[in-house]
Design a protein around this motif. Structure first.
Motif, short mmCIF file in Angstrom:
data_model
loop_
_atom_site.label_atom_id
_atom_site.label_comp_id
_atom_site.label_asym_id
_atom_site.label_seq_id
_atom_site.Cartn_x
_atom_site.Cartn_y
_atom_site.Cartn_z
N ASN A 156 9.81 9.10 -4.36
CA ASN A 156 7.91 9.55 -4.54
C ASN A 156 7.14 8.65 -4.26
O ASN A 156 6.21 9.38 -3.27
CB ASN A 156 7.66 9.74 -6.09
CG ASN A 156 6.36 10.53 -6.20
OD1 ASN A 156 5.45 10.10 -6.59
ND2 ASN A 156 6.00 11.37 -5.44
N GLY A 157 7.16 7.23 -3.73
CA GLY A 157 6.72 6.68 -3.19
C GLY A 157 7.14 6.16 -2.16
O GLY A 157 5.38 6.01 -1.05
N LEU A 158 7.74 6.24 -1.60
CA LEU A 158 8.35 6.61 -0.08
C LEU A 158 7.74 8.13 0.65
O LEU A 158 7.68 8.20 2.13
CB LEU A 158 9.67 6.17 0.62
CG LEU A 158 10.32 4.84 0.66
CD1 LEU A 158 12.58 5.20 0.73
CD2 LEU A 158 9.94 4.09 1.36
N GLN A 159 7.51 8.83 -0.10
CA GLN A 159 7.33 10.63 0.31
C GLN A 159 5.58 10.04 0.57
O GLN A 159 4.92 10.71 1.95
CB GLN A 159 6.96 11.18 -1.05
CG GLN A 159 8.82 11.76 -0.96
CD GLN A 159 8.77 12.74 -1.91
OE1 GLN A 159 8.24 12.74 -3.10
NE2 GLN A 159 9.95 13.57 -2.23
N HIS A 160 5.09 9.10 0.10
CA HIS A 160 3.57 8.46 0.17
C HIS A 160 3.07 8.49 1.58
O HIS A 160 2.61 8.37 2.45
CB HIS A 160 3.18 8.18 -0.71
CG HIS A 160 2.22 9.15 -2.26
ND1 HIS A 160 1.69 10.35 -1.74
CD2 HIS A 160 3.09 8.97 -3.04
CE1 HIS A 160 1.03 11.01 -3.17
NE2 HIS A 160 1.84 10.26 -4.00
N ILE A 161 4.32 7.53 1.41
CA ILE A 161 4.10 5.88 2.77
C ILE A 161 4.32 7.58 4.35
O ILE A 161 4.36 6.79 5.36
CB ILE A 161 5.23 4.80 2.94
CG1 ILE A 161 4.91 4.06 1.66
CG2 ILE A 161 5.82 4.49 4.06
CD1 ILE A 161 6.14 3.00 1.24
N ALA A 162 5.70 7.85 4.25
CA ALA A 162 6.00 8.70 4.76
C ALA A 162 4.54 9.94 5.59
O ALA A 162 4.25 9.49 7.08
CB ALA A 162 6.49 9.51 4.77
N ALA A 163 3.61 10.10 4.78
CA ALA A 163 2.41 11.23 5.12
C ALA A 163 1.67 10.21 5.53
O ALA A 163 0.95 10.28 6.32
CB ALA A 163 1.84 11.90 3.88
N SER A 181 -0.36 -7.07 -4.44
CA SER A 181 0.06 -5.71 -5.03
C SER A 181 -1.49 -4.52 -4.34
O SER A 181 -1.00 -3.53 -4.92
CB SER A 181 -1.58 -6.48 -6.43
OG SER A 181 -0.73 -7.98 -6.75
N LEU A 182 -1.30 -4.91 -2.91
CA LEU A 182 -1.88 -3.72 -2.55
C LEU A 182 -1.21 -2.44 -2.27
O LEU A 182 -1.94 -1.02 -2.48
CB LEU A 182 -2.54 -4.30 -0.92
CG LEU A 182 -3.91 -3.24 -0.68
CD1 LEU A 182 -4.98 -2.58 -1.45
CD2 LEU A 182 -4.13 -3.99 0.84
N LEU A 183 0.34 -2.97 -2.01
CA LEU A 183 0.60 -1.53 -1.83
C LEU A 183 0.62 -1.13 -2.77
O LEU A 183 0.70 0.41 -3.30
CB LEU A 183 2.31 -1.85 -0.90
CG LEU A 183 3.08 -0.12 -0.59
CD1 LEU A 183 2.32 -0.36 -0.08
CD2 LEU A 183 4.29 -1.16 0.19
N PRO A 184 1.58 -1.33 -3.70
CA PRO A 184 1.70 -0.50 -4.54
C PRO A 184 0.59 0.22 -5.33
O PRO A 184 0.90 1.44 -5.96
CB PRO A 184 2.64 -1.83 -6.01
CG PRO A 184 2.07 -3.04 -5.64
CD PRO A 184 2.06 -2.97 -3.83
N ASN A 185 -0.75 -0.51 -5.54
CA ASN A 185 -1.82 0.10 -6.05
C ASN A 185 -2.33 1.54 -5.14
O ASN A 185 -2.63 2.18 -6.10
CB ASN A 185 -2.82 -0.91 -6.22
CG ASN A 185 -2.45 -1.77 -7.55
OD1 ASN A 185 -2.12 -1.10 -8.18
ND2 ASN A 185 -2.92 -3.50 -7.59
N LEU A 186 -2.41 0.23 -4.05
CA LEU A 186 -2.54 2.16 -3.03
C LEU A 186 -2.37 3.55 -3.81
O LEU A 186 -2.74 4.72 -3.41
CB LEU A 186 -2.45 1.16 -1.75
CG LEU A 186 -3.22 2.00 -0.55
CD1 LEU A 186 -4.79 3.31 -0.63
CD2 LEU A 186 -2.94 2.60 1.11
N ILE A 187 -0.63 3.11 -3.15
CA ILE A 187 0.05 4.30 -3.64
C ILE A 187 0.27 5.20 -4.98
O ILE A 187 -0.31 6.14 -5.29
CB ILE A 187 1.77 3.77 -3.62
CG1 ILE A 187 2.43 3.01 -2.22
CG2 ILE A 187 2.68 4.90 -4.05
CD1 ILE A 187 2.19 4.14 -1.15
N HIS A 188 -0.52 4.28 -6.26
CA HIS A 188 -0.25 4.83 -7.14
C HIS A 188 -1.58 5.32 -7.37
O HIS A 188 -1.92 6.93 -7.98
CB HIS A 188 -0.38 4.11 -8.37
CG HIS A 188 0.78 3.38 -8.16
ND1 HIS A 188 1.87 3.55 -9.77
CD2 HIS A 188 1.37 1.64 -9.01
CE1 HIS A 188 3.22 3.22 -9.93
NE2 HIS A 188 2.33 2.34 -9.56
#
Length: 563
Positions: free
Chosen positions: A104-111, A387-394
């Protein structure tokens, strides 16, 4: 509810998803791929109906439900529901079935990055082959092909682990069965945690959970592994950080030895022991140390190879991560505030904590209490960056979930369970819910006029303003001028501060929530003036996006996106 035609299909599909992939592939004679279609899952269940019913009738004597799946209790629940339907098609079925996102996390990064290759690998967009993407198997194969090639040029700042990495890499490359170490299971432990900020140490622990039994078996079969004794006795023991890594990596494993420490009062406590002094070490402890070192560095080498495979095949993930770190650095000294697309306020405030030990007395005996105190507005820059990557994705993932639930409710689907990127519903609702998941994801990542993901560009514009606020020379005067236009404070503002003031005035009419955020940030700067050592300002560059993905109204999203 009674199962309708779609419900029967989705119940079978769900049952097939619980069965081991290798089992379905072997039973169907599939040798040229490692992925399974929806139709093949359903067909396998239909072909094994007799054993499924037998499992439900006699679970204590029928081993089928335990042998064919890695989630036996869930599969047994499926068998019970399936038998109930087979006996009476009008029976009321209560079993909730799961639909899961694939990484799921990489799905958001792909978009967010517009990476089409990554989007196909994680089922955001359909594959040209028509089969589902499987990034875990793909990266495991790519990493296995690079075994034996770890070099000093490949290592990062943790060069003190180099010798252990090279030794483990050499041992892995000589293994006759590389699939035992680099497979879908170990790849999943690493790859799925990358968008959530997991470091290599924690990833190595996750990998060791997957290979612990095989590692112990490998050492039992070959107790005189070349170079292992030297690695343990000399190289590991000469540096405390190496011992700490091994101890942390192996501490949750069953083979981590324990000993009882007796106190004068007769009470005992159990503690882990590792690397005792040489003159206090028993033969059992020595074998234990060798096993822990082997396990830790083999796990770390697998992590390094998988990370390298991801970087080689999908470099935009690393580019996006670095961009976010630079963005956090451009807002140095400030907590990071932003709003999710649904208006949920997000606050990332990694303040520096100082620990103090206080000694007091209880019943005449000394008692030490450790107390953490927040330093006076001092933000930990390194933690803000990581922390910015995980928190933005969340925050985006939570937005997607909320949009899905709102739309499902509008369609009359109210019985839903949620576990992060897993949704549970009645089999009759699964087809509709899957469509809703895809349409709301496409809606979240609609492109702007330039073809970029609008949600990312809006966030980027806001963070640029936060960065400019962090560099204000007179935050007090800017705050006052914002509240009282054309006052004396405004007349003395420099050009940079005046430009920020104009943006803040525009913000008031555009977004009340971001205007409130800006007021809080100004107040924070006034109360906690930044400690700038070199005076350099980190510019926030545009995000590394090729162009937005073509997802349509959800019809451009792969049917395997949540499956």
């Amino acid at each position: 509810r009674q199962l309708d035609d779609l419900g029967i299909s989705m119940l079978r599909r769900y049952g097939g998803s619980l069965v081991k992939r290798s089992t379905i592939l072997n039973d169907m004679g599939i040798q040229d791929r490692k992925v399974i279609t929806f139709e093949e899952r359903e067909r396998w269940i239909a072909d094994h109906e007799a054993k499924i019913v037998a499992s439900a009738e006699s679970p204590l004597t029928e081993p089928f439900w335990r042998k064919e799946t890695s989630k036996p209790m869930q599969f047994l629940a499926f068998c019970l529901a399936y038998r109930q339907w087979k006996q009476d098609p009008r029976a009321l079925i209560h079993l909730p079935i799961q639909i899961d996102g694939s990484c799921n996390g990489l799905q958001h990064i792909a978009a967010l990055t517009g990476d089409r290759g990554l989007a196909q690998a994680v089922n955001v967009q359909p594959n040209d082959s028509g089969f589902p993407g499987d990034i875990y198997s793909e990266l495991a194969s790519a990493a296995a092909a690079n075994l034996g090639q770890i070099r000093k040029s490949q290592t990062r700042k943790d060069a003190h682990h180099q010798q252990g990495l090279e030794w483990a890499d050499s041992w892995l490359s000589a293994s006759l069965n590389k699939d035992k170490w680099l497979n879908r299971g170990t790849a999943k432990k690493v790859v799925m945690t990358i968008p959530y900020g997991a470091g290599e140490g924690s990833q190595a622990r996750y990998v060791l959970e997957e290979i612990a039994k095989d590692i112990k078996k490998a050492l039992d079969e070959n107790p005189t592994l070349d170079g292992l004794d030297e690695l343990v006795d000399q190289w590991v023991k000469e540096k405390p950080e190496r011992q700490k890594f091994v101890r942390e990596c192996a501490k949750k494993q069953e083979f981590m030895a324990e000993e009882t420490v007796n106190h004068s009062h007769g009470n005992g406590r159990r503690r882990k022991h590792l690397f005792p002094l040489a003159n206090q070490q028993t033969a059992e402890q020595r074998d234990h140390d060798r096993l822990c070192v082997l396990a830790a560095y083999v796990s770390l080498a697998i992590v390094v190879h998988l990370g390298g495979a991801l970087q080689e095949k999908y470099p935009r993930v690393k580019e996006f991560t670095r961009w976010l770190r630079r963005t956090a650095d451009g807002c140095k000294g400030l907590p990071l505030l932003w709003s999710s697309p649904l208006g949920f306020p997000v606050c990332q405030n990694k303040f520096r904590i100082s620990n103090t030990t206080i000694t007091t007395y209880l019943g005449g005996k000394p008692l030490k209490i450790r107390v953490g105190r927040m330093d006076d507005g001092d933000v930990t820059d390194s933690k803000q960056q990581s922390s910015l990557l995980p928190n933005l994705i969340h925050s985006l993932d939570a937005t997607h979930l909320a949009k899905t639930l709102l739309q499902a409710n509008a369609c009359g689907i109210t019985d839903i369970g949620s576990i992060h990127d897993c949704l549970l519903c009645h089999p009759n609702d699964a087809t509709t819910l899957s469509k809703i998941v895809r349409s709301t994801f496409a809606e979240l990542y609609q492109p702007d006029q330039e073809g970029m993901p609008e949600v990312l560009m809006q966030w980027y514009q806001w963070m640029k303003l936060v960065s400019r606020i962090s560099q204000l020379d007179s935050p007090n005067n800017v705050s006052g001028a914002w509240k009282v236009p054309n006052g004396e404070g405004e007349q003395g503002l420099g050009e940079t501060d005046r430009g920020v003031l104009e943006d803040l005035r525009c913000l008031s009419s555009q977004s009340r929530q971001h205007a409130i955020f800006a007021q809080h940030l100004l107040r924070f700067l006034i109360d906690h003036p930044p400690k700038r050592k070199d005076g350099k300002v980190a510019n926030i560059m545009p995000p590394p996006v090729a162009s937005g993905l073509s997802l349509g109204d959800g019809d451009g999203v792969s049917s395997y996106f949540f499956s």
